[in-house]
Design an enzyme around this catalytic site. Structure first.
Site, mmCIF file in Angstrom:
data_model
loop_
_atom_site.group_PDB
_atom_site.id
_atom_site.type_symbol
_atom_site.label_atom_id
_atom_site.label_comp_id
_atom_site.label_asym_id
_atom_site.label_seq_id
_atom_site.Cartn_x
_atom_site.Cartn_y
_atom_site.Cartn_z
ATOM 1 N N GLU A 497 0.826 -1.211 0.000
ATOM 2 C CA GLU A 497 0.000 0.000 0.000
ATOM 3 C C GLU A 497 0.863 1.264 0.000
ATOM 4 O O GLU A 497 0.487 2.274 -0.586
ATOM 5 C CB GLU A 497 -0.941 -0.028 1.215
ATOM 6 N N THR A 608 -11.259 8.481 -13.039
ATOM 7 C CA THR A 608 -10.336 7.937 -12.048
ATOM 8 C C THR A 608 -10.716 6.514 -11.624
ATOM 9 O O THR A 608 -9.958 5.846 -10.935
ATOM 10 C CB THR A 608 -10.242 8.898 -10.837
HETATM 11 C C1 DMJ Z 1 -10.459 3.543 -7.087
HETATM 12 O O1 DMJ Z 1 -11.706 3.624 -6.539
HETATM 13 C C2 DMJ Z 1 -10.124 4.775 -7.852
HETATM 14 O O2 DMJ Z 1 -9.032 4.533 -8.651
HETATM 15 C C3 DMJ Z 1 -9.832 5.928 -6.959
HETATM 16 O O3 DMJ Z 1 -9.486 7.078 -7.679
HETATM 17 C C4 DMJ Z 1 -8.694 5.575 -6.044
HETATM 18 N N1 DMJ Z 1 -8.873 4.343 -5.392
HETATM 19 C C5 DMJ Z 1 -9.458 3.208 -6.031
HETATM 20 C C6 DMJ Z 1 -8.515 2.144 -6.522
HETATM 21 O O4 DMJ Z 1 -7.390 1.946 -5.794
#
Ligand code: DMJ
Length: 632
Positions: A497, A608
């Protein structure tokens, strides 16, 4: 003789009656009857209309001369002043130019006044100007809020002609086999969820039952279904797609009494539904996306303009997380998608508002807005969790606008310059990493989430100022390399992480609570972007290593699970199949082994959560109604 009485309403004279009762009408009337006046008025107005008609409709051989300012050009025919009393043949001469001269004088006067005002503005101090801009912004915000107050119909959603939803089969047999394997992994993840967690948000692959986290409140909104739809579609798993669509049609109801994360619901649900809509053309997805957007809208009605972190879908009541009491910039990431649904409630000005309010100690956005109106907490800044997609969306707003939103691009350029100056360093071992700014110093630690930035730098390279495209592509490659190292230095070949570059450590996690891998996509996302821009085979190689490790260590009979320690040869599972595993990790892997004509980056922007939306190319848009949505 008595004076005739005047009736004030009509002005009609009525003769008085003589006491003897004899008529006393005069022989000659000095005034007109009402009906006569009416006729006269009619004649007069007909005459005026005729004059106007002549003015506008006379055959006009004369040219329309441009006045200095635009509109008059169209409306007022030019009258050349006769040279030496002579008129050019065919020239229409209109007498009495006084009116036009007056108009011209007025325009000139207005022009001069505007110039004068501009000069005065330039004489003002920076502070005065800033105060003025602030007042303007406040006014715009107030107007926006007022506009948002009542229900009003949503504007039509543009339906671009989408391209690149092809099969994307790669020419190389090796890549084809790997792609098939990824597709099989998707099928296993989906089928397991279908069997054990259907309708729940996520799946517990070991317990073989549904799972949900607090980001979705206590709801059962089928997050995995919505998140996975476009991946299914892209992979050609159409039966599964249809199954998901049916569930959405029959069960997805946003009127539930659940307090959900505005950011997560936006990126996963609105992103997922819109992507499914644009890919398949099925109206139900748009409908649901609009319904949900309406539910999220109250979260945007805040005193600061920064949306609430959470909102109750039923009551519309919003609040922030306790630890970020005035919101975080993560919230501003909502701005990329919502305007698509609701142009009249355009949120992007709000995000600009925040963009311009950078931390005083570091020219980047800190996470939390602790005090009212952007008096900022200068103490925690990174491109990892809570801040990541803010920068990403500046770039993507520009891309999605077909590169017309230059303000977003400029802000992105400024931001990454600051990121590079303040957060990016090289480790002793030569690994480029992105650190985190905390309490006045740079922590030499990089989060898995920040690994997405390699892809972002590569994506933004084209269009960089000062010919820095090569530089940013190189930076993307260096981040990809570092993140690959963070995978390669573990036992499971899966990334932790967070990893450190301190006290002799290079890209490894130290604390136990940073050693987990929860099926995250960011590193693979960067491999994919780097592959698209360079076609360097190492990116496919690295992606394949990750896919194999996931299949080997995270796969269980009931789906895929995260693992708690990537440095242990005997890891324990966290028993969660995250919805983003289907939305992102497997999608990026599949695209990595597909040919580039599947979802080309000139035509699609991935949010994202890896949900693709088409670039709004001018002339590439059909408003619904003018053409039926194609069944692709
Ligand atoms: C997802 O939900 C999206 O990529 C978000 O922007 C960040 N975290 C998670 C994946 O790790």
């Amino acid at each position: 003789m008595t004076t005739p009485a005047l009736l004030p309403l009509s002005g009609r004279r009525i003769p008085t009656l003589s006491p003897g009762g004899a008529s006393s009408f005069p022989h000659h009337r000095a005034t007109l009857r009402l009906s006569e006046k009416f006729i006269l008025l009619l004649i007069l107005s007909a005459f005026i209309t005729l004059c106007f008609g002549a003015f506008f409709f006379l055959p006009d051989n004369s040219k329309h001369k441009r006045f200095d300012l635009g509109l008059e050009d169209v409306l007022i025919p030019h009258i050349d002043s006769p040279k030496e009393g002579k008129h050019a043949p065919g020239q229409v001469v209109i007498h009495g130019q006084g009116g036009h001269d007056d108009l011209r004088d007025k325009i000139r006067a207005d022009h001069e006044r505007a110039l004068q005002e501009a000069k005065e503005k330039l004489r003002k101090s920076r502070e005065e100007l800033q105060a003025e801009i602030q007042t303007e912004k406040n006014k715009v915000m107030e107007d926006l809020k007022k506009k948002d107050a009542g229900p009003k119909p949503l504007p039509p959603v543009p339906m671009p002609k989408v391209v690149g939803v092809s099969d994307g089969e790669p020419p190389e047999t090796d890549a084809k086999e790997k792609r098939d394997k990824i597709r099989e992994m998707m099928k296993h993840a989906w089928d397991s969820y279908r069997q054990y967690g259907w309708g729940h948000n996520e799946l517990k692959p070991l317990a073989k039952k549904g799972h949900s986290t607090n980001i979705f409140g206590n709801s059962q909104l089928g997050a995995t279904i919505v998140d996975a739809l476009d991946t299914l579609y892209i992979m050609g798993l159409h039966e599964e797609f249809k199954d998901g669509q049916e569930w959405i049609e029959q069960n997805l109801d946003f009127g539930v009494n659940a307090e959900v994360s505005v950011f997560e619901v936006n990126i996963r649900f609105i992103g997922g539904l819109l992507a499914a809509y644009y890919l398949s053309g099925q109206e139900v997805f748009k409908l649901k996306a609009v319904q949900l957007a309406e539910k999220l809208l109250p979260a945007f009605n805040t005193p600061t303009g920064i949306p609430w972190a959470m909102v109750n879908l039923k009551s519309g009541v919003g609040r922030n997380w306790g630890w970020a009491s005035a919101g975080s910039i993560e919230q501003m990431n909502n701005s990329l998608w919502l305007p698509r649904l609701s142009a009249s409630r355009c949120f992007s000005p709000l995000s600009r508002f925040v963009t311009l309010s950078l931390s005083p100690s570091l020219p980047l956005c800190p996470f939390f807005y602790l005090c009212f109106f952007f008096s900022l907490s200068p103490d925690h800044t990174s491109v990892g969790g809570l801040g990541d997609s803010f920068y990403e969306y500046l770039l993507k707003a520009w891309l999605m606008s077909d590169r017309t939103d230059t303000e977003a691009r400029k802000t992105y350029d400024d931001a990454i310059e600051a990121i590079e100056r303040h957060l990016i360093r090289k480790s002793n071992g030569g690994l480029t990493f992105i650190g985190e700014w905390k309490n006045g110093h740079l922590e030499r630690k990089m989060g898995h989430l920040a690994c997405f930035a390699g892809g972002m730098f590569a994506l933004g390279a084209d269009g960089s100022p000062d010919d820095k495209a090569g530089h940013y592509l190189q930076l993307g490659a260096e981040i990809a390399h570092t993140c690959h190292e963070s995978y390669d230095r573990t036992v499971l070949k899966l990334g932790p992480e967070a990893f450190k570059f301190d006290s002799g450590l290079e890209a490894v996690a130290v604390r136990q609570n940073e050693k987990y891998y929860i099926l995250r996509p960011e590193v693979i996302e960067t491999y994919w972007y780097m592959w698209r821009f360079t076609h360097d085979p190492k990116y496919r190689q690295w992606g394949w290593e990750a896919a194999q490790a996931i299949d080997k260590y995270c796969r269980v009979s009931g789906g895929f699970s995260g693992v708690k320690d990537v440095y242990s040869s005997n890891p324990t599972y966290d028993d969660v199949q995250q919805s983003f595993f289907l939305a992102e990790t497997l999608k990026y892997l599949y695209l990595l082994f597909s040919s580039d004509d599947l979802m080309p980056l000139e035509s699609w922007v991935f949010n994202t959560e890896a949900h693709p939306l088409p670039v709004l190319h001018l002339g590439n848009i059909t408003l619904p109604g003018s053409e039926p949505a194609a069944q692709r």
